[in-house]
Design an enzyme around this catalytic site. Sequence first.
Site, PDB file in Angstrom:
ATOM      1  N   SER A  69       0.827  -1.205   0.000  1.00 10.65           N
ATOM      2  CA  SER A  69       0.000   0.000   0.000  1.00 10.65           C
ATOM      3  C   SER A  69       0.860   1.253   0.000  1.00 10.65           C
ATOM      4  O   SER A  69       1.971   1.272   0.502  1.00 10.65           O
ATOM      5  CB  SER A  69      -0.912   0.021   1.221  1.00 10.65           C
ATOM      6  OG  SER A  69      -1.680  -1.153   1.288  1.00 10.65           O
TER       7      SER A  69
HETATM    8  N1  SAH Z   1      -0.621  -4.457   4.035  1.00 17.00           N
HETATM    9  C1  SAH Z   1       0.097  -4.970   2.915  1.00 17.00           C
HETATM   10  C2  SAH Z   1      -0.609  -4.762   1.599  1.00 17.00           C
HETATM   11  C3  SAH Z   1      -1.405  -5.929   1.320  1.00 17.00           C
HETATM   12  S1  SAH Z   1      -2.140  -6.085  -0.266  1.00 17.00           S
HETATM   13  C4  SAH Z   1       1.482  -4.414   2.838  1.00 17.00           C
HETATM   14  O1  SAH Z   1       1.861  -3.588   3.658  1.00 17.00           O
HETATM   15  O2  SAH Z   1       2.199  -4.854   1.962  1.00 17.00           O
HETATM   16  C5  SAH Z   1      -3.488  -7.085   0.250  1.00 17.00           C
HETATM   17  C6  SAH Z   1      -3.140  -8.470   0.684  1.00 17.00           C
HETATM   18  O3  SAH Z   1      -4.330  -9.074   1.142  1.00 17.00           O
HETATM   19  C7  SAH Z   1      -2.595  -9.365  -0.426  1.00 17.00           C
HETATM   20  O4  SAH Z   1      -1.360  -9.871  -0.076  1.00 17.00           O
HETATM   21  C8  SAH Z   1      -3.657 -10.461  -0.535  1.00 17.00           C
HETATM   22  O5  SAH Z   1      -3.120 -11.728  -0.850  1.00 17.00           O
HETATM   23  C9  SAH Z   1      -4.258 -10.443   0.866  1.00 17.00           C
HETATM   24  N2  SAH Z   1      -5.582 -11.053   0.985  1.00 17.00           N
HETATM   25  C10 SAH Z   1      -6.641 -10.941   0.143  1.00 17.00           C
HETATM   26  N3  SAH Z   1      -7.689 -11.658   0.609  1.00 17.00           N
HETATM   27  C11 SAH Z   1      -7.280 -12.245   1.767  1.00 17.00           C
HETATM   28  C12 SAH Z   1      -7.898 -13.130   2.712  1.00 17.00           C
HETATM   29  N4  SAH Z   1      -9.150 -13.576   2.561  1.00 17.00           N
HETATM   30  N5  SAH Z   1      -7.171 -13.526   3.779  1.00 17.00           N
HETATM   31  C13 SAH Z   1      -5.884 -13.110   3.959  1.00 17.00           C
HETATM   32  N6  SAH Z   1      -5.254 -12.282   3.100  1.00 17.00           N
HETATM   33  C14 SAH Z   1      -5.933 -11.856   2.012  1.00 17.00           C
END
Ligand code: SAH
Length: 218
Positions: A69
């Site tokens: 993000s």
């Molecule tokens: N906070 C993160 C950004 C994450 S992007 C950072 O600092 O890098 C969003 C993430 O959510 C992705 O890695 C995706 O795989 C995860 N995601 C999506 N659906 C999910 C679920 N049901 N359970 C766990 N993770 C999930």
Amino acid sequence: MNKSLSGIGMTSQRTRARLIERLREQGIKDETVLAAMFEVPRHLFVDEALASRAYDDVSLPINFNQTISQPYIVARMLEVLRGGGPLDRVLEIGTGCGYQAAVLAQVAREVFTLERIQPLYERARKQLRELKIRNVAVRYADGSLGLPDAGLFDGIILAAAAPSLSAVLREQLAVGGRMVVPVGAQEQWLYLVERDAAGFRETRLEPVKFVPLLIGKA
Ligand code: SAH
């Protein structure tokens, strides 16, 4: 503040100071959040080829079609999650590369973070371990239903957009707890859900753009 991070990434300290100034200009006021963002070396969470862009205010790819993000949105969500007060137990859904979890670790006593893509989970866990961040528990799990067996949380934060405001997740908030969650598909809004003794209150905050929350492990 997590002492173990000091001294790491000396070369990027000035770049990080500029990032903090930019976040202030963008309206972030919570000094605890700004200090945490200054502390965490974001460049260690992205591919080396992208490290030079790590302190630009942009989201960057982290493989598997996911992104780290944008710093502004991490700061904004943490500011809303804190609501000006300290955080005890926090659940993050969507670890990704672990950057936001590392920032959360600076402002909360204990962080649980869930990731559904195994290689991302493994890499995030390794990175957090290398930074000696010890108050984050990373789990390889589908977080769409939260972590119902781990007790109640003071904060819940979603890093992926939920299709709707989930009643299952808000039930995992302690009284006085706050949840920050992007909701929607094409058009997404950031919501704050607060729990008090009387029930839940929802506030729509601002338009956002997140990858979708998906069901099941990958
Ligand atoms: N906070 C993160 C950004 C994450 S992007 C950072 O600092 O890098 C969003 C993430 O959510 C992705 O890695 C995706 O795989 C995860 N995601 C999506 N659906 C999910 C679920 N049901 N359970 C766990 N993770 C999930």
